[in-house]
Design a protein around this motif. Sequence first.
Motif, PDB file in Angstrom:
ATOM      1  N   ALA A  57       0.829  -1.211   0.000  1.00 50.68           N
ATOM      2  CA  ALA A  57       0.000   0.000   0.000  1.00 50.68           C
ATOM      3  C   ALA A  57       0.860   1.257   0.000  1.00 50.68           C
ATOM      4  CB  ALA A  57      -0.919  -0.007   1.219  1.00 50.68           C
ATOM      5  N   ASP A  58       1.933   1.264   0.784  1.00 47.08           N
ATOM      6  CA  ASP A  58       2.793   2.450   0.880  1.00 47.08           C
ATOM      7  C   ASP A  58       3.511   2.738  -0.432  1.00 47.08           C
ATOM      8  OD1 ASP A  58       2.066   2.789   3.503  1.00 47.08           O
ATOM      9  OD2 ASP A  58       3.888   1.879   4.342  1.00 47.08           O
ATOM     10  N   HIS A  59       3.809   1.702  -1.205  1.00 45.05           N
ATOM     11  CA  HIS A  59       4.576   1.870  -2.450  1.00 45.05           C
ATOM     12  C   HIS A  59       3.699   1.779  -3.697  1.00 45.05           C
ATOM     13  CE1 HIS A  59       8.725   1.661  -0.706  1.00 45.05           C
ATOM     14  NE2 HIS A  59       8.058   1.080   0.268  1.00 45.05           N
ATOM     15  N   HIS A  60       2.388   1.749  -3.521  1.00 43.28           N
ATOM     16  CA  HIS A  60       1.508   1.666  -4.684  1.00 43.28           C
ATOM     17  C   HIS A  60       1.442   3.025  -5.377  1.00 43.28           C
ATOM     18  CE1 HIS A  60      -2.332   1.297  -6.933  1.00 43.28           C
ATOM     19  NE2 HIS A  60      -1.866   0.081  -7.131  1.00 43.28           N
ATOM     20  N   PRO A  61       1.537   3.076  -6.714  1.00 41.63           N
ATOM     21  CA  PRO A  61       1.598   4.363  -7.419  1.00 41.63           C
ATOM     22  C   PRO A  61       0.294   5.142  -7.461  1.00 41.63           C
ATOM     23  CG  PRO A  61       1.595   2.550  -8.978  1.00 41.63           C
ATOM     24  CD  PRO A  61       1.744   1.941  -7.626  1.00 41.63           C
ATOM     25  N   GLY A  62      -0.814   4.497  -7.108  1.00 39.30           N
ATOM     26  CA  GLY A  62      -2.082   5.219  -7.058  1.00 39.30           C
ATOM     27  C   GLY A  62      -2.770   5.326  -8.404  1.00 39.30           C
ATOM     28  N   ASN A  63      -3.896   6.022  -8.391  1.00 33.67           N
ATOM     29  CA  ASN A  63      -4.688   6.212  -9.596  1.00 33.67           C
ATOM     30  C   ASN A  63      -5.315   7.601  -9.554  1.00 33.67           C
ATOM     31  OD1 ASN A  63      -6.062   5.784 -11.970  1.00 33.67           O
ATOM     32  ND2 ASN A  63      -7.724   4.630 -11.016  1.00 33.67           N
ATOM     33  N   PRO A  64      -4.913   8.527 -10.451  1.00 31.95           N
ATOM     34  CA  PRO A  64      -3.999   8.303 -11.572  1.00 31.95           C
ATOM     35  C   PRO A  64      -2.585   8.036 -11.084  1.00 31.95           C
ATOM     36  CG  PRO A  64      -4.498  10.631 -11.345  1.00 31.95           C
ATOM     37  CD  PRO A  64      -5.422   9.917 -10.416  1.00 31.95           C
ATOM     38  N   PRO A  65      -1.825   7.272 -11.844  1.00 30.16           N
ATOM     39  CA  PRO A  65      -0.502   6.864 -11.377  1.00 30.16           C
ATOM     40  C   PRO A  65       0.487   8.021 -11.318  1.00 30.16           C
ATOM     41  CG  PRO A  65      -0.822   6.227 -13.658  1.00 30.16           C
ATOM     42  CD  PRO A  65      -2.144   6.744 -13.173  1.00 30.16           C
ATOM     43  N   ALA A  66       1.348   7.956 -10.327  1.00 26.69           N
ATOM     44  CA  ALA A  66       2.412   8.950 -10.203  1.00 26.69           C
ATOM     45  C   ALA A  66       3.589   8.549 -11.087  1.00 26.69           C
ATOM     46  CB  ALA A  66       2.858   9.051  -8.754  1.00 26.69           C
ATOM     47  N   SER A  67       4.484   9.476 -11.348  1.00 29.40           N
ATOM     48  CA  SER A  67       5.684   9.152 -12.124  1.00 29.40           C
ATOM     49  C   SER A  67       6.781   8.600 -11.227  1.00 29.40           C
ATOM     50  CB  SER A  67       6.196  10.394 -12.860  1.00 29.40           C
ATOM     51  OG  SER A  67       6.512  11.418 -11.936  1.00 29.40           O
ATOM     52  N   ARG A  68       6.627   8.803  -9.903  1.00 30.35           N
ATOM     53  CA  ARG A  68       7.567   8.280  -8.913  1.00 30.35           C
ATOM     54  C   ARG A  68       6.803   7.490  -7.860  1.00 30.35           C
ATOM     55  NH1 ARG A  68      12.593  11.004  -8.441  1.00 30.35           N
ATOM     56  NH2 ARG A  68      12.811  12.791  -9.819  1.00 30.35           N
ATOM     57  N   CYS A  69       7.467   6.509  -7.279  1.00 30.72           N
ATOM     58  CA  CYS A  69       6.853   5.745  -6.194  1.00 30.72           C
ATOM     59  C   CYS A  69       6.630   6.660  -5.001  1.00 30.72           C
ATOM     60  CB  CYS A  69       7.741   4.567  -5.798  1.00 30.72           C
ATOM     61  SG  CYS A  69       7.169   3.705  -4.318  1.00 30.72           S
ATOM     62  N   PRO A  70       5.410   6.708  -4.439  1.00 31.17           N
ATOM     63  CA  PRO A  70       5.160   7.575  -3.277  1.00 31.17           C
ATOM     64  C   PRO A  70       5.845   7.096  -2.014  1.00 31.17           C
ATOM     65  CG  PRO A  70       3.241   6.213  -3.738  1.00 31.17           C
ATOM     66  CD  PRO A  70       4.195   6.003  -4.877  1.00 31.17           C
ATOM     67  N   GLY A  71       6.299   5.830  -2.010  1.00 35.54           N
ATOM     68  CA  GLY A  71       6.941   5.303  -0.820  1.00 35.54           C
ATOM     69  C   GLY A  71       8.434   5.480  -0.778  1.00 35.54           C
ATOM     70  N   GLU A 118      -7.294  -9.081   5.861  1.00 41.10           N
ATOM     71  CA  GLU A 118      -6.092  -8.243   5.879  1.00 41.10           C
ATOM     72  C   GLU A 118      -5.830  -7.662   4.489  1.00 41.10           C
ATOM     73  OE1 GLU A 118      -3.399  -6.203   7.830  1.00 41.10           O
ATOM     74  OE2 GLU A 118      -4.331  -7.878   8.897  1.00 41.10           O
ATOM     75  N   VAL A 119      -5.969  -8.487   3.469  1.00 34.63           N
ATOM     76  CA  VAL A 119      -5.751  -8.031   2.100  1.00 34.63           C
ATOM     77  C   VAL A 119      -6.816  -7.018   1.699  1.00 34.63           C
ATOM     78  CG1 VAL A 119      -5.586  -8.759  -0.315  1.00 34.63           C
ATOM     79  CG2 VAL A 119      -4.617 -10.195   1.477  1.00 34.63           C
ATOM     80  N   ALA A 120      -8.023  -7.178   2.235  1.00 32.38           N
ATOM     81  CA  ALA A 120      -9.120  -6.274   1.905  1.00 32.38           C
ATOM     82  C   ALA A 120      -8.895  -4.865   2.438  1.00 32.38           C
ATOM     83  CB  ALA A 120     -10.438  -6.827   2.450  1.00 32.38           C
ATOM     84  N   ARG A 121      -7.883  -4.670   3.274  1.00 34.13           N
ATOM     85  CA  ARG A 121      -7.556  -3.333   3.780  1.00 34.13           C
ATOM     86  C   ARG A 121      -6.937  -2.460   2.704  1.00 34.13           C
ATOM     87  NH1 ARG A 121      -3.453  -4.082   8.184  1.00 34.13           N
ATOM     88  NH2 ARG A 121      -3.576  -1.812   8.169  1.00 34.13           N
ATOM     89  N   LEU A 122      -6.475  -3.067   1.614  1.00 35.42           N
ATOM     90  CA  LEU A 122      -5.910  -2.290   0.509  1.00 35.42           C
ATOM     91  C   LEU A 122      -6.988  -1.393  -0.086  1.00 35.42           C
ATOM     92  CD1 LEU A 122      -3.882  -5.093  -1.307  1.00 35.42           C
ATOM     93  CD2 LEU A 122      -2.902  -3.150  -0.077  1.00 35.42           C
ATOM     94  N   SER A 123      -6.553  -0.281  -0.662  1.00 33.33           N
ATOM     95  CA  SER A 123      -7.501   0.568  -1.372  1.00 33.33           C
ATOM     96  C   SER A 123      -8.052  -0.204  -2.570  1.00 33.33           C
ATOM     97  CB  SER A 123      -6.819   1.846  -1.855  1.00 33.33           C
ATOM     98  OG  SER A 123      -5.861   1.547  -2.863  1.00 33.33           O
ATOM     99  N   ALA A 124      -9.172   0.268  -3.112  1.00 38.67           N
ATOM    100  CA  ALA A 124      -9.780  -0.418  -4.249  1.00 38.67           C
ATOM    101  C   ALA A 124      -8.808  -0.506  -5.419  1.00 38.67           C
ATOM    102  CB  ALA A 124     -11.063   0.307  -4.662  1.00 38.67           C
ATOM    103  N   ASP A 125      -8.054   0.577  -5.664  1.00 40.51           N
ATOM    104  CA  ASP A 125      -7.100   0.578  -6.777  1.00 40.51           C
ATOM    105  C   ASP A 125      -5.974  -0.427  -6.547  1.00 40.51           C
ATOM    106  OD1 ASP A 125      -8.423   2.532  -8.280  1.00 40.51           O
ATOM    107  OD2 ASP A 125      -7.479   4.143  -7.126  1.00 40.51           O
TER     108      ASP A 125
END
Length: 228
Positions: free
Chosen positions: A128-142, A174-181
């Motif tokens: 979750a900490d290293h997920h690029p998100g949506n819309p995706p970032a150009s750098r890892c947020p973690g 535990e896995v369901a704690r991830l964001s939908a993306d």
Amino acid sequence: MSKNTINPALTPKPRKRAKRHTETAQFDAFVRRILRAYARRVADGDIEALRMLAGLSAEVDAVTRAAVAGLRTKPYSYSWSQIADRLGVSPQGAQQRFGKPSDRNALDRRLLESGLGVTLATLVQVFADHHPGNPPASRCPGCGYRYPDGVSDCPTNATVRPLLYKRRDENRAEVARLSADAFTDLHEPVKARFRAAVRQAANPTPSPDLPRPTLFDLPGRTRRDDNH
């Protein structure tokens, strides 16, 4: 030549001009006004300046890293937890992103410290900490890793993804704690590759001051003709 007859004891010393001090909040507002004005100039038909404007994101990362380095040294010596709290990230993420350059391509400390005994909860949190998100970032947020063309994971998530997917049935809650993306990304890697292609189209030219890693480049990948 006449002798100096001025009595220093009776002559008042000139007052030192008070040093002007700009409050940080005022300086922040000034910088934001400059950036908005810059954007308006580009929007007014100056397409050649668009690349320079977009390049400011890399400059902001660089100066933020310099600011963090100053806060980490004496006499301030702020901890990574204190810095991470202001940035809204984990202490490990803050250290990897704004620490030494070698740390930004290293695996997350939580993985290195846990080794083979890493828990599912740790894998979920790291992913979750290293997920690029949506819309995706150009750098890892973690960790600040700049994704090369065709790559959707930083080195940490490239390691965590197969482990987490393989162990996902150990504790579905535990896995369901991830964001939908992040949850969808974990279970549907094809969408991750599509996400990387969208990011490549949106950011065709990486910052010139950073090398483009090739460790995780997909074999056999071909570039589309830009004019096609």
